[in-house]
Design an enzyme around this catalytic site. Sequence first.
Site: not given
Ligand code: COA
Length: 415
Positions: A17-18, A136, A138-139, A72, A38, A97, A75, A247-249, A168
């Site tokens: 989301q963010s 890591k 989340y919201e 794409l 991916r 990420f 990796k 606020g103040g009101q 987010d």
């Molecule tokens: N091709 C190949 N690999 C890809 C890819 C692509 N097109 N897109 C993503 N990936 C890989 C990443 O490189 C990562 O690999 P690695 O862990 O081996 O380095 C992997 O996918 C997973 O990415 P990640 O961001 O760790 O996802 P997650 O699902 O485990 O975690 C979050 C999700 C949201 C917790 C985490 O991304 C995060 O903390 N983000 C920052 C804060 C944030 O934005 N949070 C709010 C989300 S709404």
Amino acid sequence: MAKALDGVRILDFTHVQSGPTCTQLLAWLGADVIKVERAGAGDITREQLRDIPGVDSLYFTMLNHNKRSITLDAKNPKGKQVLERLVKHCDVLVENFAPGALDRMGFTWERIQQLNPRMIVASVKGFGPGPYQDCKVYENVAQCAGGSASTTGFDDGPPLVTGAQIGDSGTGLHLALGIVAALYQRMSTGRGQKVLAAMQDGVLNLCRVKLRDQQRLARTGVMQEYPQYPHGQFGSAVPRAGNASGGGQPGWIIKCKGWEKDPNAYLYFIAQAPVWKEICKVIGKEEWITDPDYATPDARLPRLLQVFATVEAWTMTKTKFEAMAELNQHDIPCGPILSMEELAAEPSLRATGTVVEVDHPQRGKYLTVGNPIKMSDSLTEVMRSPLLGEHTQEVLTELGLSDSEIRTLRAEKVI
Ligand code: COA
């Protein structure tokens, strides 16, 4: 009509989301946003909270309007080569990420600068540098770590998260501002830069009035507009203030006619000092205009809950819309508690494009929230979200790849 960010190309490496909130805003402002996903999977939200089997979820569609999608494997060595071309082709890379993922992919800040010194690399992370920088987030974690949860709810209940996605979407907004500022600065420096918006920081920024109150509390030991005053206790940290105004009101949420059956038959009422006389007249308490216990804001502070209960006795005889109409005739600030059902049906929000109906090839028509920022010379047309990889061929051709190169990448499952 031209758009504010026409000509700006965004390499959108965001998910959930963010980050998508940020790039969606940039797309609405006219940027060409190329979302990299991916192959075979895509942004995880495509399949989360699905309401129609096999069809992109509303979670995804409502956060990814006006973008193009390419698949794409970033990796794979050949995928990395395509990514390098994209880095050279675009102005901004946006990613959210988990910490370190972009580096592990081989796209460090240094490498990106070698490829394209003008590139702006914009990131959302859960925390800025410090003890939690590798976590890591989340919201709701951000809401808790940024001071929102500890200050939301009632004094006798646990901390609460809010429905507004301040962690987010709030951080996405902060990041979008950083990106347009960096684009502006690049016009004079010619250089890109790193832009970081940490979710904890974004939430704390939105909670700055509570840090204000923390310092007031430390100095005076009491906050007179909080419901704890004068009968309850204050500790050393800012308490949860229920529905008290920030606020103040002073303000509070009060019942309206039908509250017994309708969970949203309520009104936010503000006892704004300049209209105190009008308030007294409307609710039939004219004696309060001169009564020294009620005549001044300071005198009313210890009696606020009683004031709101008296106003509520009046609003309970009217629907929230009737009460709002009558109070507004006297310039008394107030607002109905509107449900999502009511907001979805509100004609004025449809007329301004804040609530928009979009047609999607797989799911048909659905409602979304359009661009909340209205500009007179850069109008937003909300376009449906892309299907997974819908624009892979188109974008790779723009990057100069031949049809046979694209076919090979497809056969090798790189795209
Ligand atoms: N091709 C190949 N690999 C890809 C890819 C692509 N097109 N897109 C993503 N990936 C890989 C990443 O490189 C990562 O690999 P690695 O862990 O081996 O380095 C992997 O996918 C997973 O990415 P990640 O961001 O760790 O996802 P997650 O699902 O485990 O975690 C979050 C999700 C949201 C917790 C985490 O991304 C995060 O903390 N983000 C920052 C804060 C944030 O934005 N949070 C709010 C989300 S709404």
